[in-house]
Design an enzyme around this catalytic site. Structure first.
Site, PDB file in Angstrom:
ATOM      1  N   CYS A  99       0.828  -1.189   0.000  1.00 51.86           N
ATOM      2  CA  CYS A  99       0.000   0.000   0.000  1.00 51.86           C
ATOM      3  C   CYS A  99       0.872   1.253   0.000  1.00 51.86           C
ATOM      4  CB  CYS A  99      -0.905  -0.024   1.228  1.00 51.86           C
ATOM      5  SG  CYS A  99      -1.727   1.529   1.591  1.00 51.86           S
ATOM      6  N   GLU A 100       0.579   2.191  -0.884  1.00 55.73           N
ATOM      7  CA  GLU A 100       1.392   3.401  -0.958  1.00 55.73           C
ATOM      8  C   GLU A 100       1.132   4.357   0.205  1.00 55.73           C
ATOM      9  OE1 GLU A 100      -1.121   6.419  -3.838  1.00 55.73           O
ATOM     10  OE2 GLU A 100       0.208   4.963  -4.784  1.00 55.73           O
ATOM     11  N   HIS A 101       0.079   4.113   0.970  1.00 54.80           N
ATOM     12  CA  HIS A 101      -0.237   4.995   2.091  1.00 54.80           C
ATOM     13  C   HIS A 101       0.473   4.598   3.383  1.00 54.80           C
ATOM     14  CE1 HIS A 101      -4.153   5.585  -0.344  1.00 54.80           C
ATOM     15  NE2 HIS A 101      -3.294   6.541  -0.637  1.00 54.80           N
ATOM     16  N   GLN A 140      -5.016  -0.390  -4.952  1.00 50.87           N
ATOM     17  CA  GLN A 140      -5.599  -1.459  -5.750  1.00 50.87           C
ATOM     18  C   GLN A 140      -6.311  -0.902  -6.978  1.00 50.87           C
ATOM     19  OE1 GLN A 140      -7.699  -4.508  -3.546  1.00 50.87           O
ATOM     20  NE2 GLN A 140      -9.002  -4.999  -5.293  1.00 50.87           N
ATOM     21  N   HIS A 168      -6.072  -6.060   2.350  1.00 55.81           N
ATOM     22  CA  HIS A 168      -5.135  -4.987   2.647  1.00 55.81           C
ATOM     23  C   HIS A 168      -4.739  -5.040   4.118  1.00 55.81           C
ATOM     24  CE1 HIS A 168      -5.859  -2.505  -1.120  1.00 55.81           C
ATOM     25  NE2 HIS A 168      -6.717  -3.507  -1.218  1.00 55.81           N
ATOM     26  N   CYS A 170      -3.187  -2.879   5.742  1.00 54.26           N
ATOM     27  CA  CYS A 170      -3.392  -1.606   6.430  1.00 54.26           C
ATOM     28  C   CYS A 170      -4.776  -1.548   7.059  1.00 54.26           C
ATOM     29  CB  CYS A 170      -3.199  -0.431   5.470  1.00 54.26           C
ATOM     30  SG  CYS A 170      -4.265  -0.455   4.030  1.00 54.26           S
TER      31      CYS A 170
END
Length: 212
Positions: A99-101, A140, A168, A170
């Site tokens: 996840c890029e966050h 995604q 995910h 996260c």
């Protein structure tokens, strides 16, 4: 619990170049040591002494998608297909992304279908494209559209269908902490985008049903 998202096609980004001013090995290891201290642990204790080096090596592997061009993977096609022009589906392509966050794992599988227009591509190349995008920091939704974009742009088929289902971490490990929640995303191009019957046929094949 499933969340379903239909992704509209954004501008293609599959040819983006990797960052060229990457830090050196020493800077990377120093950054990991800082994070270890941030957790409250001691980076000089026996079990963590080699962790910065291991993390740097692992990141090289997990994010090697930035150094690869998915369009090149689709470059070689085959036209001797005995006139076959019906749906080709590669399903259950397992992948791991991040996840890029929060930079924590996304674990799932992709299903990719396309309607050939005179040429096909090796099936392993489809899986390779999924892996290249997965080995980048992702959402995604973006990954779903990127896979469809590059296949449509390079192969120029009559249409592309992509569905991804993933968990995910996260969402499972932090915040709301809902283990087992799956997110579904789908993108359709060409014939698929305005033909509900073709979308249903793709979904049926993905789910293992027989289509006459």
């Amino acid at each position: 619990m499933d969340a379903v998202i239909k992704q509209k096609m954004p501008a293609s980004s599959y040819l983006d170049k990797p960052v060229t001013d990457r830090p050196g090995q020493h800077e990377v290891e120093a950054a990991v040591r800082t994070l270890l201290r941030w957790t409250g642990d001691n980076p000089d204790r026996e079990g963590l002494i080699d962790t910065p080096k291991r993390v740097a090596k692992a990141f090289r592997e997990m994010f090697n998608g930035y150094d690869m061009c998915p369009a090149e993977e689709l470059g070689r096609t085959f036209e001797e297909v005995a006139g076959y022009d019906d749906l080709v589906v590669v399903r259950d392509i397992q992948f791991h992304s991040h996840c890029e966050h929060h930079m924590v794992p996304i674990i799932g599988k992709a299903h990719v279908g396309y309607l050939p227009d005179g040429k096909v591509v090796g099936l392993s190349k489809i899986a390779r494209v999924v892996d290249i995008f997965a080995h980048r920091l992702q959402t995604q939704e973006s990954m779903t559209a990127q896979i469809a974009n590059v296949i449509q742009d390079v192969l120029n088929p009559r249409g592309v269908a992509v569905m991804i289902e993933a968990e995910h971490m996260c969402m499972a490990m932090r915040g709301i902490r809902k283990q087992g929640s799956t997110t579904l995303t789908s993108t359709f191009t060409g014939t698929f985008s305005d033909n509900a019957e073709e979308q249903i046929r793709f979904m049926t094949m993905v789910r293992g049903g027989l289509v006459r």
